[in-house]
Design a protein around this motif. Sequence first.
Motif, short mmCIF file in Angstrom:
data_model
loop_
_atom_site.label_atom_id
_atom_site.label_comp_id
_atom_site.label_asym_id
_atom_site.label_seq_id
_atom_site.Cartn_x
_atom_site.Cartn_y
_atom_site.Cartn_z
N TRP A 103 0.84 -1.21 0.00
CA TRP A 103 0.00 0.00 0.00
C TRP A 103 0.87 1.25 0.00
O TRP A 103 0.56 2.24 -0.65
N ASP A 115 -14.58 1.61 1.62
CA ASP A 115 -14.07 0.24 1.71
C ASP A 115 -12.54 0.23 1.80
O ASP A 115 -11.97 -0.52 2.58
N GLN A 116 -11.91 1.10 1.01
CA GLN A 116 -10.45 1.19 1.05
C GLN A 116 -9.98 1.63 2.43
O GLN A 116 -9.01 1.11 2.96
N SER A 117 -10.69 2.58 2.99
CA SER A 117 -10.34 3.07 4.31
C SER A 117 -10.44 1.96 5.34
O SER A 117 -9.57 1.82 6.21
N CYS A 163 0.19 3.92 -2.89
CA CYS A 163 -0.49 5.17 -2.51
C CYS A 163 0.38 6.01 -1.56
O CYS A 163 -0.07 6.37 -0.48
N LEU A 185 -7.82 -2.15 -6.27
CA LEU A 185 -8.53 -1.29 -5.34
C LEU A 185 -10.00 -1.19 -5.69
O LEU A 185 -10.36 -0.96 -6.84
N ASN A 186 -10.81 -1.35 -4.69
CA ASN A 186 -12.24 -1.14 -4.81
C ASN A 186 -12.46 0.36 -5.00
O ASN A 186 -11.87 1.15 -4.27
N PRO A 234 -14.11 4.56 -1.66
CA PRO A 234 -13.10 5.02 -0.69
C PRO A 234 -13.36 4.54 0.73
O PRO A 234 -12.42 4.29 1.48
#
Length: 162
Positions: A35, A112-114, A39, A106-107, A110
């Motif tokens: 990750w 879900d990512q969080s 990012c 990545l879904n 945001p």
Amino acid sequence: LRYERAVQEEQPQNLRRQERNKQRRQQPQRLLLTWMVNCPKELFPQLEGKITPTDFTEPELKKLAEKLFDQYQETGTVTPASIINQYEDLDGQEMVASILQTTLELNPDPEDQSKVITEIVRKVKMESIQYQMTHLKDIEKLQTLMKLKEEVPNWNISDIIG
């Protein structure tokens, strides 16, 4: 004779169990490193004050984390190729490349990512705290770790992809 055979059969099982435990401990650490590469501008500021290279309990992953944190601090970005080139042996380069050159699926949501990154960060920190608690002799440090252990479940890493 039976005892010797049983002991011989038990040893490979213990080795396999140890290897599975090591992989289980490494998985969140490896994911967090991936990750951090995918990012960096979004994640590094979120990690500040929460995760440091010392939170990576596996020596080879800790070394990689140090390189990522240093590079981001110096340049504001992460360049996987330059980090891979810092490893002289082929095994080191392959291990690092497997982490740094993994593309995350990545879904687009945001939220879900969080949730995913928050859970990964929590697991890395909790493993770090547990590791430190089993390897220290300072009572004051133990109290600090126990307090931090209570705080970690309340952490929220948000706005990874804005």
